[in-house]
Design an enzyme around this catalytic site. Structure first.
Site, short mmCIF file in Angstrom:
data_model
loop_
_atom_site.label_atom_id
_atom_site.label_comp_id
_atom_site.label_asym_id
_atom_site.label_seq_id
_atom_site.Cartn_x
_atom_site.Cartn_y
_atom_site.Cartn_z
N TYR A 142 -33.78 156.12 10.16
CA TYR A 142 -32.39 156.57 10.94
C TYR A 142 -30.94 156.95 10.33
CZ TYR A 142 -29.48 156.98 15.39
OH TYR A 142 -29.18 156.74 16.24
N ASP A 237 -27.74 153.98 2.92
CA ASP A 237 -27.68 153.29 4.52
C ASP A 237 -27.87 152.24 4.53
OD1 ASP A 237 -26.84 153.35 7.05
OD2 ASP A 237 -28.26 155.22 7.45
N LYS A 265 -22.55 148.31 12.22
CA LYS A 265 -23.13 146.86 12.86
C LYS A 265 -22.14 145.73 12.77
CE LYS A 265 -26.99 149.19 14.27
NZ LYS A 265 -27.84 150.28 13.09
C1 LIG Z 1 -28.17 152.23 14.07
C2 LIG Z 1 -27.56 152.62 12.78
C3 LIG Z 1 -27.25 154.19 12.29
C4 LIG Z 1 -26.05 155.01 13.90
O1 LIG Z 1 -24.95 153.81 14.01
P1 LIG Z 1 -24.17 154.10 14.93
O2 LIG Z 1 -23.02 152.92 14.63
O3 LIG Z 1 -25.68 153.33 16.22
O4 LIG Z 1 -23.64 155.21 15.40
C5 LIG Z 1 -27.22 154.55 11.28
N1 LIG Z 1 -28.21 154.47 10.17
C6 LIG Z 1 -28.87 153.32 10.11
C7 LIG Z 1 -29.61 152.61 9.00
C8 LIG Z 1 -28.86 153.31 10.77
O5 LIG Z 1 -29.41 151.47 11.58
#
Ligand SMILES: *Cc1c(COP(=O)(O)O)cnc(C)c1O
Length: 427
Positions: A142, A237, A265
């Site tokens: 994701y 990511d 995060k």
């Molecule tokens: C949570 C998440 C996102 C998206 O971040 P948001 O702040 O919710 O837009 C992207 N990549 C990874 C790996 C994530 O866990």
């Protein structure tokens, strides 16, 4: 008294599903959410007066626990000077410098407001830099909810029951190629066929949005080699793994350097923050230096920066926190494994440091296909049982369990006792 139920019902009249992000509705475990009023350290309280040991930690950001006094103080002090100027503030430079000093491959960084924005922007930079259009992503990873990345995406999309997201035109996802996680040979096939068209490979260095799935030995190294061979930009990511596995994230932990890194995060300590950064040469394609446009009215917001700077500052000053957190996590998840194996239940615990998940699945979980074999009904019974016993776990089989530095030995052994009881008497 059922305040949570009333608030949720009222919310459903004005907010789709009553929530501002789908997983929060507890729909995938056939339940309704406790409405959270307050958090302190590793504990949450709901509107009904129940308390919970928190294993969601706002989906990762609260690595120091809720309401950390230094983070709180930093935010309050920043707020006293005004909430936003839309102009350069000193704290933004301090933040960029701190990130570059912690994350090994990052020379320059641009702040944004979410992980979604970070990945969307990093991909744009990679495309601008390589002058190529196609990207490769992995099934079950994701990367936020931007159009081009909602292809075989993990997280909430996995439990929503819709394979492809409505509202995303085919023309937008046409340049998104997919491969199964941990299957290097399929990436190689894509590269052999159309390597000169591929701008970037984007990957979660530990997949944590189809439950936790670890990279197999050689997988990340192999991606690095393939990207080098075909001139593609490797994007890690690290929105979840960043500042969690090590001060420098998964790239430090696994000793594999990406070209670009996306962060979120933990970087905002609970405030809406994201960032992308990496090699100077690539980052200098971003406006106003280069031709890749990317902007944000509230990007680098001083109050958000104050939260993140305080949290990252503490983490940088205390590298020993990482061995403590990783050991605590490893021990906790190993204990869960023991409980499960004694119970004879068909479950798998995948974990690394403070990240882990219990798959209600029989075989090993190494990719999206094996993650999908999990019995989500069994998971739902387990999750409902946990929440009703004061343990706040993610209401989805495909989300991770997060530990923080604030979780005490007593809280963890209490949690293990609840799990033990659940597995021995059935949920
Ligand atoms: C949570 C998440 C996102 C998206 O971040 P948001 O702040 O919710 O837009 C992207 N990549 C990874 C790996 C994530 O866990």
């Amino acid at each position: 008294m059922k305040n949570s139920q009333d608030i949720f019902n009222e919310g459903k009249k004005y907010i789709p599903g009553g929530v501002n992000s789908p997983v929060r509705a507890f729909q995938s475990i056939g339940s309704t959410p406790p409405v959270i009023k307050r958090g302190d350290k590793a504990v949450l309280w709901d509107e009904d007066g129940n308390s919970y040991i928190d294993f969601v930690c706002s989906w990762g950001p609260m690595v120091l626990g809720h309401n950390h006094p230094k983070v709180y103080e930093s935010v309050v002090n920043a707020a006293k000077n005004g909430l936003s100027f839309g102009a350069l503030a000193k704290i933004e430079v301090e933040m960029a410098k701190l990130i570059a000093s912690m994350v090994p491959s990052v020379e320059m960084v641009r702040m944004v407001n979410s992980g979604t924005e970070a990945v969307m922007s990093a991909i744009r930079a990679a495309r601008g830099y390589t002058r190529r259009d196609k990207i490769i992503k992995f099934d079950g990873c994701y990367h936020g909810h931007s159009d081009g990345l909602l292809v075989a995406a993990g997280s909430g999309v996995m439990t929503s029951g819709v394979p492809d997201c409505a509202g995303v035109p085919k023309s937008v996802t046409g340049d998104t190629l997919t491969a199964p996680y941990n299957h290097l040979e399929e990436v190689e096939d894509h590269m052999k066929r159309q390597g000169e068209e591929i701008a970037a490979v984007v990957v979660e260095p530990v997949a944590a949005n189809m439950g936790v799935v670890l990279p197999q030995p050689g997988f990340l190294e192999g991606l690095r080699k393939l990207c080098d061979a075909y001139g593609a930009v490797l994007i890690f990511d690290e929105v979840i793994t960043g500042f969690r596995l090590a001060p420098g994230g998964a790239q430090e932990y696994f000793h594999v350097m990406p070209d670009l890194t996306t962060m979120g995060k933990i970087i905002g300590a609970g405030m809406p923050v994201g960032a992308y950064g990496g090699k100077r040469e690539i980052m200098e394609t971003v406006a106003p230096v280069g031709p890749v446009y990317q902007a944000g009215t509230l990007s680098g917001n001083p109050v958000a920066m104050a939260a993140g700077l305080a949290q990252l500052g503490i983490l940088k000053e205390h590298p020993e926190y990482y061995s403590q957190l990783n050991e605590k996590g490893d021990e906790f998840f190993r204990e869960i494994e023991k409980i499960i194996s004694k119970s004879g239940k068909n479950c798998r615990v995948n974990h690394i440091g403070s990240l882990g998940s219990i798959f209600f699945a029989q075989g090993e979980v190494l990719d999206y296909v094996s993650a999908k074999t999990a019995d989500t009904e069994a998971f739902a019974r387990y999750a409902r049982y946990m929440v009703s016993h004061g343990i706040y776990v993610a209401p989805s089989q495909f989300e991770a369990m997060f530990l923080s530095l604030a979780h005490t030995k007593e809280q963890l052994s209490g949690t293990l006792a609840v799990i033990q009881e659940g597995f021995s008497r059935g949920f």
